[in-house]
Design a protein around this motif. Structure first.
Motif, PDB file in Angstrom:
ATOM      1  N   ILE A  24      -3.622   6.793  -4.071  1.00  0.00           N
ATOM      2  CA  ILE A  24      -3.560   7.068  -2.632  1.00  0.00           C
ATOM      3  C   ILE A  24      -4.758   6.445  -1.908  1.00  0.00           C
ATOM      4  CG2 ILE A  24      -3.671   8.899  -0.884  1.00  0.00           C
ATOM      5  CD1 ILE A  24      -2.080  10.669  -2.828  1.00  0.00           C
ATOM      6  N   GLN A  68       0.786   4.350  -2.804  1.00  0.00           N
ATOM      7  CA  GLN A  68       0.519   5.710  -2.328  1.00  0.00           C
ATOM      8  C   GLN A  68       1.689   6.645  -2.615  1.00  0.00           C
ATOM      9  OE1 GLN A  68      -0.479   5.023   1.801  1.00  0.00           O
ATOM     10  NE2 GLN A  68      -2.671   4.829   1.350  1.00  0.00           N
ATOM     11  N   ASN A  84       0.821  -1.212   0.000  1.00  0.00           N
ATOM     12  CA  ASN A  84       0.000   0.000   0.000  1.00  0.00           C
ATOM     13  C   ASN A  84       0.854   1.261   0.000  1.00  0.00           C
ATOM     14  OD1 ASN A  84      -2.264  -1.581   0.056  1.00  0.00           O
ATOM     15  ND2 ASN A  84      -2.548  -1.467   2.283  1.00  0.00           N
TER      16      ASN A  84
END
Length: 396
Positions: free
Chosen positions: A85, A6, A2
Motif C-alpha cells: 500500500i 495497493q 499503483n
C-alpha cells in the motif's frame, strides 16, 4: 500500476485479519483460510521427513512448528500488505527524516515492519493525513495481532496439557501388566491400553459400585477433547512418540469400554449399569467425537484404507472375536458375570465395533502409529490366536 499493488496489499491484510478472527476469536474447525491448510501441509512434510530419516521422534515437533509458522505467516501478510500500500507513497507522501528517500520495495517493507511492530524508529516521516492515519491503523493492528497471537499460543498449550492429562489418566487406569496364559510361554505381557482391565478395576468382586460417575466423567472428558480440537485444530498435529498420548489410543479405550459394557457383561446381573444414561452417554459421545474429528482431520479415503489385518485370510472381525473371547475369560476369572450365550455376545460386539473401529484405525495410520502400539493387548491376543490357527491348519 499503483492501484493494483495497493489492491493486492489490501487483499493480503483482509486475508490475515479474517484468518486471525476465525482461528482465534471464532475457533471452529474447518473455517480457517490459511492456518488449517498450512498445518496439513507442514504435517505432510514432517511425515515425509520422518520416513526418510526413519525417526518417528521428528514428528513430535510438528505441532510447535505449525504454531510458529502460522504466527509468522499472519505477521508477514500484514507487513507485506501494508508495504504494497505505501510503496507508491515513498518519496512523496512518506519521506526520509534526512537525505534522499529510497523508493524500493525493501524500504517499503522496512517502513511497514517498524510500524507494525510499533518500534517507532523514525527513519521515515508520513507527510499527509492519510499516511498518518494509515500508520496509526497499522500500529494498532500490530499491537492487537501480537497480543491475540500470544493469547492463542497460551490457550493451545493449556488445551494440550488437558488432553495429555486425559490420555495419561486412561493409560494408568487401563492396565495391570497381566500376562495372558496363551502368551506366558512367549514372554509377551499384556500391558496398557486394555479396556478389559478398566472393567476389571471397576468391577472387583463382581460389583460395579461408583462406576457410573467414572463413566460420566470419561464422557465429559471426551466432549472436552472434541471441543478443544474444534477450537484449536493445531492440537491434532502435536504427535508424541509415546502411543498412549495418541488420539487413536484415547478413542479406542473409550469406545471399546462402552462396547464391552454393552456386550461382555451379564444383562440380568448388571442391567442398571448396561442400560444406564452414563453408558449411553459414553457410547454416543464417543461416536459423535470420533465422527466429528474424522470429518475434520482425516484425508479423503483414509477410513477405507485403514483396517489392519494379520493376513488376507484372517479378517478384522475374526480378530475382534478373539479379543472379545479373551475379555470374557478375564472377566469370568475375576468373578464378573458374563452373558450366558457368548456367541450372541460376540456377534453383538462385532456389530457395535463396526461403527467405530475403522475411524480409530484411520487416526492411528494417519498419525503414523502402528496398530500394535495403539492396541498392544488386543494385537497380542489376535497374533497368538492367528498363530494357533495357522499351526493347526498346517498340521492338518
Amino acid at each position: 500500476m499503483n492501484w493494483l499493488t495497493q489492491t493486492i496489499g489490501v487483499g493480503l491484510i483482509i486475508i490475515a485479519a479474517i484468518d486471525i478472527f476465525i482461528t482465534v476469536l471464532y475457533p471452529r474447525t474447518g473455517n480457517s483460510i490459511v492456518s488449517l491448510p498450512l498445518g496439513r501441509g507442514i504435517w505432510h512434510v514432517f511425515r515425509q521427513l520422518a520416513r526418510w530419516t526413519k525417526s518417528d521422534r521428528l514428528m513430535a515437533y510438528c505441532g510447535s512448528v505449525v504454531l510458529v509458522v502460522v504466527a509468522i505467516f499472519w505477521i508477514a501478510l500484514f507487513i507485506i500488505g501494508f508495504a504494497l500500500i505505501v510503496w507508491s507513497m515513498l518519496g512523496d507522501e512518506i519521506v526520509a527524516s534526512s537525505g534522499k528517500t529510497p523508493t524500493d520495495f525493501g524500504t517499503a517493507v522496512y517502513y511497514s515492519g517498524f510500524n507494525f511492530t510499533t518500534l517507532g524508529v523514525g527513519d521515515f516521516v508520513p507527510k499527509t493525513t492519510t499516511c498518518r492515519l494509515l500508520t496509526i491503523l497499522q500500529s494498532a493492528l500490530g499491537f492487537a495481532t501480537f497480543t491475540v497471537t500470544l493469547t492463542y499460543l497460551l490457550s493451545v498449550l493449556n488445551a494440550l496439557t488437558q488432553r495429555n492429562i486425559f490420555a495419561l489418566s486412561l493409560h494408568h487406569r487401563t492396565g495391570t501388566g497381566h500376562t495372558s496364559p496363551a502368551l506366558r510361554g512367549q514372554g509377551k505381557p499384556l500391558t496398557k491400553a486394555n479396556a478389559a482391565e478398566l472393567l476389571l478395576g471397576w468391577g472387583m468382586g463382581g460389583k460395579f459400585d461408583n462406576t457410573k460417575q467414572d463413566i460420566t466423567n470419561m464422557a465429559r472428558d471426551l466432549l472436552q477433547l472434541l471441543e478443544s480440537h474444534n477450537s484449536y485444530p493445531v492440537l491434532h498435529y502435536f504427535r508424541f512418540p509415546e502411543p498412549h498420548y495418541s488420539l487413536a489410543r484415547m478413542l479406542l479405550i473409550t469406545m471399546d469400554t462402552a462396547t464391552l459394557i454393552k456386550t461382555a457383561l451379564c444383562d440380568r446381573e448388571y442391567k442398571s449399569l448396561i442400560h444406564s444414561t452414563a453408558v449411553s452417554e459414553l457410547q454416543s459421545s464417543g461416536l459423535y467425537t470420533l465422527k466429528q474429528l474424522a470429518d475434520s482431520f482425516l484425508p479423503q479415503g483414509a477410513i477405507a484404507n485403514a483396517p489392519a489385518k494379520l493376513s488376507a485370510s484372517y479378517s478384522c472381525e475374526t480378530q475382534w472375536r478373539e479379543w472379545y473371547y479373551y475379555v470374557v475369560r478375564r472377566l469370568q476369572s475375576e468373578g464378573i458375570k458374563t452373558p450366558e450365550d457368548i456367541e450372541t455376545g460376540a456377534d453383538k460386539y462385532v456389530s457395535l465395533r463396526r461403527e467405530w473401529n475403522d475411524e480409530v484405525a484411520a487416526f492411528a495410520k494417519h498419525m503414523a502409529y502402528r496398530w500394535s502400539d495403539v492396541a498392544p493387548a488386543e494385537s497380542a491376543i489376535s497374533a497368538s490366536a492367528f498363530l494357533l490357527l495357522k499351526n493347526s491348519s498346517q498340521q492338518k
